[in-house]
Design a protein around this motif. Sequence first.
Motif, PDB file in Angstrom:
ATOM      1  N   SER A 141      24.950  60.667  46.890  1.00 32.09           N
ATOM      2  CA  SER A 141      24.584  61.934  46.248  1.00 32.09           C
ATOM      3  C   SER A 141      25.650  62.989  46.512  1.00 32.09           C
ATOM      4  O   SER A 141      25.904  63.851  45.673  1.00 32.09           O
ATOM      5  N   GLU A 142      26.278  62.918  47.684  1.00 32.68           N
ATOM      6  CA  GLU A 142      27.389  63.828  47.991  1.00 32.68           C
ATOM      7  C   GLU A 142      28.610  63.478  47.138  1.00 32.68           C
ATOM      8  O   GLU A 142      29.237  64.354  46.550  1.00 32.68           O
ATOM      9  N   THR A 143      28.952  62.187  47.101  1.00 33.50           N
ATOM     10  CA  THR A 143      30.164  61.791  46.381  1.00 33.50           C
ATOM     11  C   THR A 143      30.007  61.972  44.883  1.00 33.50           C
ATOM     12  O   THR A 143      31.004  62.145  44.177  1.00 33.50           O
ATOM     13  N   ILE A 148      34.141  65.398  43.281  1.00 30.35           N
ATOM     14  CA  ILE A 148      35.418  65.612  42.592  1.00 30.35           C
ATOM     15  C   ILE A 148      35.306  66.625  41.448  1.00 30.35           C
ATOM     16  O   ILE A 148      36.076  66.605  40.512  1.00 30.35           O
ATOM     17  N   ASN A 149      34.321  67.516  41.544  1.00 33.47           N
ATOM     18  CA  ASN A 149      34.099  68.568  40.550  1.00 33.47           C
ATOM     19  C   ASN A 149      33.718  68.045  39.170  1.00 33.47           C
ATOM     20  O   ASN A 149      33.894  68.718  38.171  1.00 33.47           O
ATOM     21  N   GLN A 150      33.265  66.841  39.132  1.00 30.67           N
ATOM     22  CA  GLN A 150      32.670  66.274  37.936  1.00 30.67           C
ATOM     23  C   GLN A 150      31.873  65.069  38.403  1.00 30.67           C
ATOM     24  O   GLN A 150      32.099  64.553  39.487  1.00 30.67           O
ATOM     25  N   GLU A 182      44.705  60.675  41.246  1.00 32.46           N
ATOM     26  CA  GLU A 182      45.047  61.901  41.963  1.00 32.46           C
ATOM     27  C   GLU A 182      43.828  62.675  42.428  1.00 32.46           C
ATOM     28  O   GLU A 182      43.805  63.206  43.523  1.00 32.46           O
ATOM     29  N   ARG A 183      42.816  62.765  41.594  1.00 34.73           N
ATOM     30  CA  ARG A 183      41.647  63.586  41.936  1.00 34.73           C
ATOM     31  C   ARG A 183      40.776  62.955  43.020  1.00 34.73           C
ATOM     32  O   ARG A 183      39.937  63.609  43.604  1.00 34.73           O
ATOM     33  N   PHE A 184      40.997  61.659  43.301  1.00 38.49           N
ATOM     34  CA  PHE A 184      40.210  60.979  44.319  1.00 38.49           C
ATOM     35  C   PHE A 184      40.889  61.122  45.675  1.00 38.49           C
ATOM     36  O   PHE A 184      41.652  60.265  46.097  1.00 38.49           O
ATOM     37  N   VAL A 185      40.581  62.224  46.335  1.00 38.93           N
ATOM     38  CA  VAL A 185      41.186  62.509  47.637  1.00 38.93           C
ATOM     39  C   VAL A 185      40.677  61.496  48.664  1.00 38.93           C
ATOM     40  O   VAL A 185      39.606  60.902  48.488  1.00 38.93           O
ATOM     41  N   PRO A 186      41.427  61.285  49.744  1.00 38.29           N
ATOM     42  CA  PRO A 186      41.022  60.305  50.755  1.00 38.29           C
ATOM     43  C   PRO A 186      39.592  60.500  51.274  1.00 38.29           C
ATOM     44  O   PRO A 186      38.878  59.537  51.505  1.00 38.29           O
ATOM     45  N   GLU A 187      39.159  61.758  51.442  1.00 38.17           N
ATOM     46  CA  GLU A 187      37.799  62.013  51.935  1.00 38.17           C
ATOM     47  C   GLU A 187      36.750  61.446  50.979  1.00 38.17           C
ATOM     48  O   GLU A 187      35.752  60.873  51.402  1.00 38.17           O
ATOM     49  N   PHE A 188      36.995  61.612  49.669  1.00 34.33           N
ATOM     50  CA  PHE A 188      36.060  61.068  48.682  1.00 34.33           C
ATOM     51  C   PHE A 188      36.014  59.548  48.800  1.00 34.33           C
ATOM     52  O   PHE A 188      34.935  58.946  48.842  1.00 34.33           O
ATOM     53  N   LEU A 189      37.181  58.910  48.848  1.00 37.74           N
ATOM     54  CA  LEU A 189      37.239  57.453  48.909  1.00 37.74           C
ATOM     55  C   LEU A 189      36.561  56.925  50.175  1.00 37.74           C
ATOM     56  O   LEU A 189      35.845  55.921  50.126  1.00 37.74           O
ATOM     57  N   GLN A 190      36.742  57.614  51.295  1.00 40.94           N
ATOM     58  CA  GLN A 190      36.108  57.201  52.548  1.00 40.94           C
ATOM     59  C   GLN A 190      34.590  57.335  52.468  1.00 40.94           C
ATOM     60  O   GLN A 190      33.856  56.438  52.880  1.00 40.94           O
TER      61      GLN A 190
END
Length: 111
Positions: free
Chosen positions: A71-73, A77-79, A41-49
């Motif tokens: 470094s951004e990724t 996800i706040n951790q 759930e915490r892995f939003v599509p933007e993160f995965l992309q």
Amino acid sequence: PTAGRFRLRMLRNMVKEAKWLESYEPHEQYVQDTNLAMMRERFVPEFLQRFDMGFRNYECGEWTDARRILSETKQYINQEDGPSEALIQFMEDNSAVDDPDECVAPKGWKG
């Protein structure tokens, strides 16, 4: 208690055996398994992309870009994201240059 454990073991074996069938579709677990769905759930599509883009840059030997994106990724996800951090650390440890602002894949890098 023993009958319950036996039943559990039989169920686990049935699930294991089903994975060897030609009709088994592993990606279906991501859709159907509620535990996997909750974990993702915490892995939003933007993160995965973004992670995918960083990983592809890493594989292709474009380590400076890969490190910047990962470094951004890493904090997306706040951790801290362990895989992002591990790839960054690997690239920094194995860079062909000693410049801290640049990360270069070693000569002959095959991804």
